[in-house]
Write a protein that holds these residues in place. Structure first.
Motif, PDB file in Angstrom:
ATOM      1  N   VAL A 145       3.116   6.130 -11.739  1.00 50.35           N
ATOM      2  CA  VAL A 145       4.080   6.294 -10.644  1.00 50.35           C
ATOM      3  C   VAL A 145       3.341   6.561  -9.336  1.00 50.35           C
ATOM      4  CG1 VAL A 145       5.943   7.758  -9.767  1.00 50.35           C
ATOM      5  CG2 VAL A 145       5.950   7.040 -12.156  1.00 50.35           C
ATOM      6  N   ALA A 146       2.305   7.387  -9.390  1.00 52.92           N
ATOM      7  CA  ALA A 146       1.525   7.680  -8.183  1.00 52.92           C
ATOM      8  C   ALA A 146       0.815   6.423  -7.683  1.00 52.92           C
ATOM      9  CB  ALA A 146       0.512   8.789  -8.460  1.00 52.92           C
ATOM     10  N   ARG A 147       0.263   5.618  -8.603  1.00 49.55           N
ATOM     11  CA  ARG A 147      -0.421   4.384  -8.182  1.00 49.55           C
ATOM     12  C   ARG A 147       0.571   3.392  -7.570  1.00 49.55           C
ATOM     13  NH1 ARG A 147      -3.276   5.318 -13.016  1.00 49.55           N
ATOM     14  NH2 ARG A 147      -2.075   3.746 -14.111  1.00 49.55           N
ATOM     15  N   LEU A 148       1.770   3.296  -8.142  1.00 47.73           N
ATOM     16  CA  LEU A 148       2.783   2.412  -7.562  1.00 47.73           C
ATOM     17  C   LEU A 148       3.190   2.897  -6.172  1.00 47.73           C
ATOM     18  CD1 LEU A 148       5.096   1.535 -10.570  1.00 47.73           C
ATOM     19  CD2 LEU A 148       3.689  -0.042  -9.236  1.00 47.73           C
ATOM     20  N   GLY A 149       3.269   4.209  -6.002  1.00 46.33           N
ATOM     21  CA  GLY A 149       3.577   4.751  -4.684  1.00 46.33           C
ATOM     22  C   GLY A 149       2.527   4.363  -3.664  1.00 46.33           C
ATOM     23  N   THR A 150       1.271   4.442  -4.068  1.00 45.57           N
ATOM     24  CA  THR A 150       0.173   4.050  -3.182  1.00 45.57           C
ATOM     25  C   THR A 150       0.220   2.555  -2.901  1.00 45.57           C
ATOM     26  OG1 THR A 150      -1.201   5.852  -4.007  1.00 45.57           O
ATOM     27  CG2 THR A 150      -2.342   4.032  -2.925  1.00 45.57           C
ATOM     28  N   LEU A 151       0.504   1.758  -3.931  1.00 44.18           N
ATOM     29  CA  LEU A 151       0.609   0.312  -3.742  1.00 44.18           C
ATOM     30  C   LEU A 151       1.734  -0.013  -2.761  1.00 44.18           C
ATOM     31  CD1 LEU A 151      -0.216  -2.575  -4.484  1.00 44.18           C
ATOM     32  CD2 LEU A 151       1.336  -2.426  -6.446  1.00 44.18           C
TER      33      LEU A 151
END
Length: 159
Positions: free
Chosen positions: A13-19
């Motif tokens: 979820v954090a990586r998708l937020g960054t993406l």
């Protein structure tokens, strides 16, 4: 009946937020409206907005269309392997709030507080993730957050 979508772990979820933030930053840097970008990617403006928000319920195909519309691509790599010769910067024993504007903003409830331990800083980021302005994270603070996540949480941000 269709199968249920898997529940993504917090790190995903954090990586998708960054993406999503990276996609938004690229769109803005190109001077393209969300409506135009969505049309170029073959999706609705609402889906585009959800992608920029990093929502995990949006299909991977939609994320790839959004990246393609902006001239970007995604690469797969081993998250455990750091690039050759690159080490995470060491986390200081005491983290000065004055050096990290977003962290200082999250510590509004403690007037007079000037320093935190690494565990306290990571806890503050995690507990207040929804209030963090990720677009305003400068490279130094982003590096601190990454280093804290590696050192204090074994690479898993609990947001």
């Amino acid at each position: 009946m269709p199968a249920r979508a898997p529940i993504p772990d917090l790190a995903a979820v954090a990586r998708l937020g960054t993406l999503g933030l990276d996609i938004r930053a690229r769109r803005k840097a190109l001077g393209v409206s969300a409506q135009a970008a969505a049309a170029a990617a073959g999706m609705s403006r609402v889906t585009w907005h959800r992608i920029e928000g990093g929502e995990p319920s949006v299909t991977m195909g939609a994320y790839l269309n959004a990246l393609g519309a902006l001239g970007l691509e995604i690469q797969v790599g081993d998250v455990a392997a750091a690039p050759a010769g690159v080490e995470a910067p060491p986390v200081p024993q005491r983290i000065r709030l004055a050096d990290y504007p977003q962290l200082k903003r999250l510590a509004w409830h403690a007037p007079g507080l000037t320093e935190l331990t690494p565990a306290e800083a990571l806890g503050l980021y995690e507990r207040n993730w929804r209030h963090l302005d990720r677009e305003a994270l400068d490279p130094k603070e982003r590096a601190l957050l990454d280093a804290l996540t590696q050192q204090e949480a074994g690479g898993r941000l609990l947001v």
